[in-house]
Write a protein that holds these residues in place. Structure first.
Motif, mmCIF file in Angstrom:
data_model
loop_
_atom_site.group_PDB
_atom_site.id
_atom_site.type_symbol
_atom_site.label_atom_id
_atom_site.label_comp_id
_atom_site.label_asym_id
_atom_site.label_seq_id
_atom_site.Cartn_x
_atom_site.Cartn_y
_atom_site.Cartn_z
ATOM 1 N N GLY A 10 -1.875 3.602 -2.290
ATOM 2 C CA GLY A 10 -1.710 2.598 -1.251
ATOM 3 C C GLY A 10 -2.990 1.840 -0.967
ATOM 4 O O GLY A 10 -2.965 0.625 -0.753
ATOM 5 N N THR A 11 -4.116 2.526 -0.968
ATOM 6 C CA THR A 11 -5.395 1.867 -0.735
ATOM 7 C C THR A 11 -5.707 0.880 -1.847
ATOM 8 O O THR A 11 -6.141 -0.253 -1.590
ATOM 9 N N ILE A 12 -5.475 1.273 -3.083
ATOM 10 C CA ILE A 12 -5.723 0.379 -4.219
ATOM 11 C C ILE A 12 -4.790 -0.825 -4.158
ATOM 12 O O ILE A 12 -5.225 -1.966 -4.352
ATOM 13 N N LEU A 13 -3.512 -0.587 -3.867
ATOM 14 C CA LEU A 13 -2.564 -1.689 -3.746
ATOM 15 C C LEU A 13 -2.922 -2.614 -2.594
ATOM 16 O O LEU A 13 -2.833 -3.849 -2.719
ATOM 17 N N LEU A 14 -3.316 -2.051 -1.474
ATOM 18 C CA LEU A 14 -3.663 -2.864 -0.314
ATOM 19 C C LEU A 14 -4.883 -3.727 -0.591
ATOM 20 O O LEU A 14 -4.898 -4.916 -0.254
ATOM 21 N N LEU A 15 -5.896 -3.162 -1.216
ATOM 22 C CA LEU A 15 -7.075 -3.953 -1.557
ATOM 23 C C LEU A 15 -6.746 -5.066 -2.545
ATOM 24 O O LEU A 15 -7.202 -6.203 -2.393
ATOM 25 N N GLY A 16 -5.943 -4.743 -3.558
ATOM 26 C CA GLY A 16 -5.535 -5.775 -4.516
ATOM 27 C C GLY A 16 -4.725 -6.877 -3.862
ATOM 28 O O GLY A 16 -4.936 -8.068 -4.132
#
Length: 67
Positions: A10-16
């Protein structure tokens, strides 16, 4: 999926998502909105500034869901 893994994904998706969204909002704002009247510019930047909140909220809610 475990909570810890969900938070990482989720963190990676949110940053992207936020990076892509901000680039798109700036591109539209610098191109088409720069020549618009001030009230239209205000409306665009107000809308663009708040439009990312619902998708981010759904993603954060998914990340916090218990196992």
């Amino acid at each position: 999926m475990r909570l810890r893994t969900r938070k990482l994904v989720g963190t990676i998706l949110l940053l992207g998502f936020l990076i892509a969204y901000s680039w798109a909002a700036v591109a539209v704002g610098a191109g088409r909105i720069a020549l618009a009247p001030p009230l239209a510019q205000f409306a665009y930047f107000l809308t663009a500034g708040l439009l990312w909140v619902p998708p981010a909220g759904f993603l954060i809610r998914w990340m916090q869901r218990p196992d």
